[in-house]
Structures are given as structure tokens and as C-alpha cells.
Design a protein around this motif. Structure first.
Motif, PDB file in Angstrom:
ATOM      1  N   CYS A 190       0.845  -1.200   0.000  1.00 20.89           N
ATOM      2  CA  CYS A 190       0.000   0.000   0.000  1.00 20.89           C
ATOM      3  C   CYS A 190       0.874   1.241   0.000  1.00 20.89           C
ATOM      4  CB  CYS A 190      -0.901   0.036   1.236  1.00 20.89           C
ATOM      5  SG  CYS A 190      -2.254  -1.111   1.131  1.00 20.89           S
ATOM      6  N   PHE A 191       1.862   1.224   0.887  1.00 22.45           N
ATOM      7  CA  PHE A 191       2.747   2.371   0.997  1.00 22.45           C
ATOM      8  C   PHE A 191       3.415   2.685  -0.333  1.00 22.45           C
ATOM      9  CE2 PHE A 191       6.881   4.208   1.527  1.00 22.45           C
ATOM     10  CZ  PHE A 191       6.564   5.344   2.231  1.00 22.45           C
ATOM     11  N   ASN A 192       3.927   1.664  -0.985  1.00 21.97           N
ATOM     12  CA  ASN A 192       4.666   1.916  -2.212  1.00 21.97           C
ATOM     13  C   ASN A 192       3.785   2.498  -3.291  1.00 21.97           C
ATOM     14  OD1 ASN A 192       7.027   0.869  -1.173  1.00 21.97           O
ATOM     15  ND2 ASN A 192       6.292  -1.192  -1.540  1.00 21.97           N
ATOM     16  N   ALA A 193       2.604   1.916  -3.415  1.00 16.77           N
ATOM     17  CA  ALA A 193       1.683   2.439  -4.416  1.00 16.77           C
ATOM     18  C   ALA A 193       1.419   3.917  -4.134  1.00 16.77           C
ATOM     19  CB  ALA A 193       0.397   1.634  -4.409  1.00 16.77           C
ATOM     20  N   GLN A 194       1.227   4.241  -2.879  1.00 22.26           N
ATOM     21  CA  GLN A 194       1.007   5.642  -2.526  1.00 22.26           C
ATOM     22  C   GLN A 194       2.226   6.485  -2.876  1.00 22.26           C
ATOM     23  OE1 GLN A 194      -0.101   6.149   1.558  1.00 22.26           O
ATOM     24  NE2 GLN A 194      -1.907   4.835   1.382  1.00 22.26           N
ATOM     25  N   PHE A 195       3.411   5.969  -2.519  1.00 18.92           N
ATOM     26  CA  PHE A 195       4.613   6.753  -2.791  1.00 18.92           C
ATOM     27  C   PHE A 195       4.759   7.033  -4.279  1.00 18.92           C
ATOM     28  CE2 PHE A 195       8.886   6.640  -4.477  1.00 18.92           C
ATOM     29  CZ  PHE A 195       9.366   7.831  -3.960  1.00 18.92           C
ATOM     30  N   VAL A 196       4.623   6.000  -5.097  1.00 17.81           N
ATOM     31  CA  VAL A 196       4.843   6.162  -6.536  1.00 17.81           C
ATOM     32  C   VAL A 196       3.830   7.143  -7.116  1.00 17.81           C
ATOM     33  CG1 VAL A 196       4.803   4.957  -8.763  1.00 17.81           C
ATOM     34  CG2 VAL A 196       5.998   3.952  -6.803  1.00 17.81           C
ATOM     35  N   GLY A 197       2.576   7.003  -6.726  1.00 18.35           N
ATOM     36  CA  GLY A 197       1.565   7.938  -7.211  1.00 18.35           C
ATOM     37  C   GLY A 197       1.866   9.366  -6.772  1.00 18.35           C
ATOM     38  N   HIS A 198       2.250   9.505  -5.499  1.00 16.51           N
ATOM     39  CA  HIS A 198       2.555  10.833  -4.964  1.00 16.51           C
ATOM     40  C   HIS A 198       3.779  11.439  -5.650  1.00 16.51           C
ATOM     41  CE1 HIS A 198       2.963  14.102  -2.167  1.00 16.51           C
ATOM     42  NE2 HIS A 198       4.135  13.690  -1.763  1.00 16.51           N
ATOM     43  N   TYR A 199       4.798  10.598  -5.849  1.00 15.15           N
ATOM     44  CA  TYR A 199       6.028  11.097  -6.458  1.00 15.15           C
ATOM     45  C   TYR A 199       5.764  11.666  -7.853  1.00 15.15           C
ATOM     46  CZ  TYR A 199      10.808  11.321  -8.148  1.00 15.15           C
ATOM     47  OH  TYR A 199      11.998  11.770  -8.665  1.00 15.15           O
ATOM     48  N   TYR A 200       5.063  10.885  -8.680  1.00 15.75           N
ATOM     49  CA  TYR A 200       4.876  11.333 -10.065  1.00 15.75           C
ATOM     50  C   TYR A 200       3.840  12.444 -10.176  1.00 15.75           C
ATOM     51  CZ  TYR A 200       7.910   7.507 -11.425  1.00 15.75           C
ATOM     52  OH  TYR A 200       8.989   6.671 -11.561  1.00 15.75           O
ATOM     53  N   SER A 201       2.851  12.450  -9.312  1.00 15.94           N
ATOM     54  CA  SER A 201       1.892  13.562  -9.390  1.00 15.94           C
ATOM     55  C   SER A 201       2.580  14.863  -8.972  1.00 15.94           C
ATOM     56  CB  SER A 201       0.644  13.271  -8.544  1.00 15.94           C
ATOM     57  OG  SER A 201       0.961  13.288  -7.179  1.00 15.94           O
ATOM     58  N   THR A 202       3.497  14.762  -7.996  1.00 23.13           N
ATOM     59  CA  THR A 202       4.265  15.950  -7.617  1.00 23.13           C
ATOM     60  C   THR A 202       5.207  16.362  -8.743  1.00 23.13           C
ATOM     61  OG1 THR A 202       4.178  15.262  -5.300  1.00 23.13           O
ATOM     62  CG2 THR A 202       5.835  16.921  -5.885  1.00 23.13           C
ATOM     63  N   PHE A 203       5.894  15.385  -9.321  1.00 20.80           N
ATOM     64  CA  PHE A 203       6.807  15.665 -10.421  1.00 20.80           C
ATOM     65  C   PHE A 203       6.070  16.377 -11.550  1.00 20.80           C
ATOM     66  CE2 PHE A 203      11.052  14.007 -11.955  1.00 20.80           C
ATOM     67  CZ  PHE A 203      11.092  14.736 -13.114  1.00 20.80           C
ATOM     68  N   ASP A 204       4.877  15.902 -11.858  1.00 21.99           N
ATOM     69  CA  ASP A 204       4.167  16.395 -13.037  1.00 21.99           C
ATOM     70  C   ASP A 204       3.434  17.709 -12.768  1.00 21.99           C
ATOM     71  OD1 ASP A 204       5.123  14.076 -14.124  1.00 21.99           O
ATOM     72  OD2 ASP A 204       3.185  13.069 -14.276  1.00 21.99           O
ATOM     73  N   SER A 205       3.259  18.060 -11.493  1.00 21.54           N
ATOM     74  CA  SER A 205       2.519  19.294 -11.193  1.00 21.54           C
ATOM     75  C   SER A 205       3.456  20.424 -10.751  1.00 21.54           C
ATOM     76  CB  SER A 205       1.454  19.046 -10.125  1.00 21.54           C
ATOM     77  OG  SER A 205       2.048  18.546  -8.941  1.00 21.54           O
ATOM     78  N   ASN A 206       4.432  20.110  -9.896  1.00 15.26           N
ATOM     79  CA  ASN A 206       5.366  21.156  -9.433  1.00 15.26           C
ATOM     80  C   ASN A 206       6.648  20.490  -8.951  1.00 15.26           C
ATOM     81  OD1 ASN A 206       6.749  23.322  -8.493  1.00 15.26           O
ATOM     82  ND2 ASN A 206       5.237  23.925  -6.947  1.00 15.26           N
ATOM     83  N   ARG A 207       7.583  20.337  -9.878  1.00  9.97           N
ATOM     84  CA  ARG A 207       8.817  19.600  -9.577  1.00  9.97           C
ATOM     85  C   ARG A 207       9.553  20.119  -8.351  1.00  9.97           C
ATOM     86  NH1 ARG A 207      11.650  20.181 -15.188  1.00  9.97           N
ATOM     87  NH2 ARG A 207       9.719  21.180 -15.841  1.00  9.97           N
ATOM     88  N   ALA A 208       9.474  21.419  -8.100  1.00 10.15           N
ATOM     89  CA  ALA A 208      10.211  21.988  -6.963  1.00 10.15           C
ATOM     90  C   ALA A 208       9.782  21.343  -5.647  1.00 10.15           C
ATOM     91  CB  ALA A 208      10.002  23.498  -6.904  1.00 10.15           C
ATOM     92  N   ASP A 209       8.533  20.904  -5.572  1.00  9.83           N
ATOM     93  CA  ASP A 209       8.044  20.300  -4.334  1.00  9.83           C
ATOM     94  C   ASP A 209       8.671  18.932  -4.054  1.00  9.83           C
ATOM     95  OD1 ASP A 209       6.443  22.472  -3.905  1.00  9.83           O
ATOM     96  OD2 ASP A 209       4.587  21.506  -4.588  1.00  9.83           O
ATOM     97  N   LEU A 210       9.340  18.355  -5.055  1.00 15.38           N
ATOM     98  CA  LEU A 210      10.003  17.065  -4.824  1.00 15.38           C
ATOM     99  C   LEU A 210      11.108  17.183  -3.777  1.00 15.38           C
ATOM    100  CD1 LEU A 210      10.246  15.742  -8.481  1.00 15.38           C
ATOM    101  CD2 LEU A 210       8.787  14.838  -6.664  1.00 15.38           C
ATOM    102  N   ALA A 211      11.630  18.377  -3.569  1.00 15.71           N
ATOM    103  CA  ALA A 211      12.711  18.554  -2.590  1.00 15.71           C
ATOM    104  C   ALA A 211      12.341  17.954  -1.240  1.00 15.71           C
ATOM    105  CB  ALA A 211      13.048  20.042  -2.433  1.00 15.71           C
ATOM    106  N   GLY A 212      11.065  18.032  -0.872  1.00 17.86           N
ATOM    107  CA  GLY A 212      10.631  17.518   0.420  1.00 17.86           C
ATOM    108  C   GLY A 212      10.697  16.013   0.551  1.00 17.86           C
ATOM    109  N   LEU A 213      10.878  15.318  -0.567  1.00 12.89           N
ATOM    110  CA  LEU A 213      10.956  13.851  -0.535  1.00 12.89           C
ATOM    111  C   LEU A 213      12.388  13.354  -0.398  1.00 12.89           C
ATOM    112  CD1 LEU A 213       8.340  12.948  -3.299  1.00 12.89           C
ATOM    113  CD2 LEU A 213       8.022  13.077  -0.820  1.00 12.89           C
ATOM    114  N   TYR A 214      13.349  14.276  -0.445  1.00 16.81           N
ATOM    115  CA  TYR A 214      14.761  13.917  -0.325  1.00 16.81           C
ATOM    116  C   TYR A 214      15.341  14.522   0.960  1.00 16.81           C
ATOM    117  CZ  TYR A 214      14.260  12.736  -5.309  1.00 16.81           C
ATOM    118  OH  TYR A 214      13.859  12.203  -6.500  1.00 16.81           O
ATOM    119  N   ARG A 215      16.543  14.067   1.325  1.00 16.94           N
ATOM    120  CA  ARG A 215      17.261  14.614   2.467  1.00 16.94           C
ATOM    121  C   ARG A 215      18.689  14.935   2.029  1.00 16.94           C
ATOM    122  NH1 ARG A 215      12.752  14.411   3.483  1.00 16.94           N
ATOM    123  NH2 ARG A 215      11.650  13.648   5.343  1.00 16.94           N
TER     124      ARG A 215
END
Lengths: 119, 119
Positions: free
Chosen positions: A4-29
Motif C-alpha cells: 500500500c505504501f509503495n503504491a502511494q509513494f509512486v503515485g505521490h512522487y509522479y503527481s508531484t513531479f508532473d505538477s510542481n517539480r520543486a516540491d520534490l525537494a521535500g521527498l529527499y534529504r
């Protein structure tokens, strides 16, 4: 819990990528790594800068397969294969992307390893 | 150290796969995981059995891209994309494969995570 978690992560990652790439910064450290078409970046700031600077205005990822496994250190490794459309291109590009997710000291998941390859 | 090692591993893995799949058992351990086209196997014996039982006599892998990163637990994550030819087929199939390598208690590298997907 993994799938479940992974499916959520993948969906969240690409929807963020496709809508506002700058927001991906919050997924990294600060110790996160990105290999994007052989170019290597270290740390959330450099990774977000790399992703934001990619030379297209619009992108739409369409993941086709997503598989995940737990890793020795309590993380999750994910392999995604799919297609993406850039700007007004009609022909999708095929890509593969491997993630390893880890938990930070606060217990939040983040992307430790990210390897992206067009195929 | 990573990149020489990885190149060696990938070459060794596919040359073993293409010459005598049963010998791949030595690259896995009891806690290794394989996801092969969504089918999941746990442990070296089950993984080797799965690979040996794949319904072809001959296979030739041609990895095209190999990228690797160190992982939090001292391992290595690898993303390979490439093509393979099965038996007397003339048309190659495209595949992507993610590995995570770990060290066993004796200090030998082995495949902890293995995710294989035809694309």
C-alpha cells in the motif's frame, strides 16, 4: 505494510513531479542520491535543482509496472517502469526508475536512492 | 570502489545466467528476494529453482545501461536496463532489473534484492 505504501509513494512522487517539480525537494534529504541519465546529484537541494532545470515545461509520467521489496536496513526498494510525455510530444518515452526509501530520524520516509534511466 | 565492482557483478551475473542458470544460486542467500515478472521467491534455493525452470533453453542478456549507488546499510543498489534474446527468437525483449547487493557474515557480496521486469 509495504505494498500500500509503495503504491502511494509512486503515485505521490509522479503527481508531484508532473505538477510542481520543486516540491520534490521535500521527498529527499541531505544524504539522498540521484542518478539521472548518468548525471549524479547529492542532497535534496541539488537534486531538486537538477529536476527543476530539466529542459521541458510539461511532463506526464505513466508508470506501468511497480514492484517493491523490503531491504536489509528496514527500507524499501522499488522498481518502476513506464512511459512519459514531455511538452507537446505525441510519442511517449520509456523509462525505468529505481528508488530506495529510508526513514529519517523523525520516522518519515524519504528517497535515499533514486536512479532514473530512459530506455 | 563501487563502480568497478558493479560492472564486474553485472557481467558475472548475466554470463552465469546465460551459461548455467543453476550456478546463480551461489549469488543468493537464504534471505534473498526475487520478484520476477511479479512472481515472488524467497531464498537462494527457491530463486535458483525459479530461474532454472524458466521456459527457454537458451538466453542471452545484453545489458545496455548500468547505474549504481551506495545504500544506507553499506550495500549497493544497481539499475540495469537492457535486452535479451531467448532461444532462436530474432526479436530482443527489453527488460529492467534492480539489484541490491549486501555483504554476508563472511564478508562476501550477495544479491539481497532482485526485481526483474520485462518492459
Amino acid at each position: 505494510m509495504g505494498f500500500c505504501f509503495n503504491a502511494q509513494f509512486v503515485g505521490h512522487y509522479y503527481s508531484t513531479f508532473d505538477s510542481n517539480r520543486a516540491d520534490l525537494a521535500g521527498l529527499y534529504r541531505d544524504n539522498s542520491m540521484l542518478t539521472f541519465q548518468s548525471a549524479q546529484e547529492l542532497g535534496a537541494a541539488a537534486i531538486a535543482q537538477k529536476l527543476v532545470s530539466l529542459p521541458f515545461q510539461k511532463v506526464k509520467h505513466q508508470p506501468v509496472t511497480t514492484e517493491a521489496q523490503p531491504t536489509p536496513g528496514g527500507g524499501i526498494v522499488i522498481l518502476v517502469t513506464g512511459q512519459l510525455l514531455v511538452d507537446d510530444e505525441q510519442n511517449p518515452l520509456s523509462y525505468s526508475q529505481a528508488f530506495q526509501l529510508s526513514k529519517d530520524q523523525a520516522g518519515n520516509w524519504y528517497v535515499f536512492n533514486d536512479i532514473f534511466t530512459l530506455v
